[in-house]
Design an enzyme around this catalytic site. Structure first.
Site, PDB file in Angstrom:
ATOM      1  N   GLY A  47      30.725  27.272 -16.262  1.00 35.96           N
ATOM      2  CA  GLY A  47      31.671  27.215 -17.376  1.00 35.96           C
ATOM      3  C   GLY A  47      32.623  26.042 -17.285  1.00 35.96           C
ATOM      4  O   GLY A  47      32.968  25.430 -18.305  1.00 35.96           O
ATOM      5  N   ILE A  97      22.301  28.734 -14.466  1.00 36.45           N
ATOM      6  CA  ILE A  97      23.297  28.852 -15.530  1.00 36.45           C
ATOM      7  C   ILE A  97      24.272  27.684 -15.390  1.00 36.45           C
ATOM      8  O   ILE A  97      24.757  27.383 -14.300  1.00 36.45           O
ATOM      9  CB  ILE A  97      24.062  30.184 -15.424  1.00 36.45           C
ATOM     10  CG1 ILE A  97      23.104  31.370 -15.607  1.00 36.45           C
ATOM     11  CG2 ILE A  97      25.186  30.252 -16.442  1.00 36.45           C
ATOM     12  CD1 ILE A  97      23.770  32.713 -15.426  1.00 36.45           C
ATOM     13  N   HIS A 129      23.843  26.840  -8.582  1.00 36.34           N
ATOM     14  CA  HIS A 129      24.476  27.697  -9.617  1.00 36.34           C
ATOM     15  C   HIS A 129      23.462  28.061 -10.698  1.00 36.34           C
ATOM     16  O   HIS A 129      23.499  27.500 -11.786  1.00 36.34           O
ATOM     17  CB  HIS A 129      25.663  26.961 -10.238  1.00 36.34           C
ATOM     18  CG  HIS A 129      26.608  27.845 -11.005  1.00 36.34           C
ATOM     19  ND1 HIS A 129      26.341  28.300 -12.276  1.00 36.34           N
ATOM     20  CD2 HIS A 129      27.822  28.357 -10.670  1.00 36.34           C
ATOM     21  CE1 HIS A 129      27.368  29.040 -12.717  1.00 36.34           C
ATOM     22  NE2 HIS A 129      28.261  29.090 -11.750  1.00 36.34           N
TER      23      HIS A 129
END
Length: 215
Positions: free
Chosen positions: A127, A124, A118
């Site tokens: 989330g 990143i 990822h």
């Protein structure tokens, strides 16, 4: 019989040869143009120079930033939270008020185990893991005597109004503040407000619901 001489037509007459002078006059050569100095190339300043490194009397950049305070170190965090590698996502608590709020940090590094997937070309932080890290900071507030939480019976019950403002990448330090808004101690339910920052910029925010029971 003699042939009469035919008069030449003017259109067929050959032009008379031009008499060239024996020596052509030399024309003065123009003076060579003065060579102008080459345009100066733009100089790209190094980051260290832009930051004032090496300036007389200035402190080097590596000495300007004090370390984060350690209200709770990783060993104290491990004594409170049940999470372990690779899912313990809080490295240090830098501010804390019992029963009210906690501020924790997560040092995001390329060695984190989620980055190979990822994403391989653009690391990143997912989330959902940002939200999980914030919930763990909330757990440090909940699992305290002032709140009456239980490590053996602690759950992340829900989220609402979550917004991701900016990506968090390898090399960032994620600073997370979790504030207790409402506590129903009888039922072991707490509502918390969470905000996460990188370098002063808000990257994630939301409302969290925690569930915990007494021992």
């Amino acid at each position: 019989m003699e042939t009469a001489a035919m008069p030449r037509s003017p259109c067929c007459s050959l032009p008379s040869a031009r008499v060239l002078p024996s020596r052509l006059p030399l024309l003065p050569r123009p003076a060579p143009a003065a060579l102008s100095a080459p345009a100066a190339r733009p100089v790209v300043a190094r980051c260290a120079a832009a930051a004032g490194h090496g300036g007389e009397g200035e402190m080097p950049i590596e000495k300007r930033f004090p370390p984060f305070p350690a209200v709770m170190d990783i060993n104290q965090i491990r004594d409170i939270l049940p999470h372990r590698f690779p899912f313990l996502l809080v490295d240090r608590v830098i501010d804390y008020k019992p029963g009210e709020y906690a501020v924790g940090i997560k040092n995001v590094t390329i060695n984190d185990n989620f980055f190979p997937g990822h994403f391989p070309e653009r690391p990143i932080m997912p989330g959902v893991l940002m939200v999980e890290a914030m919930a763990q900071v909330g757990g440090l507030v909940m699992l305290q005597p002032e709140v009456g939480g239980s490590r053996e019976n602690f759950f992340f019950a829900g989220i609402d109004k979550v917004r991701f403002r900016k990506p968090v990448i390898a090399g960032d330090t994620l600073i997370m503040r979790m504030t207790l808004i409402k506590l129903q101690k009888r039922f072991g339910i707490a509502k918390m407000e969470g905000k996460a920052y990188v370098g002063g910029d808000l990257v994630c925010e939301g409302e969290f619901l925690m569930a915990t029971g007494s021992e």
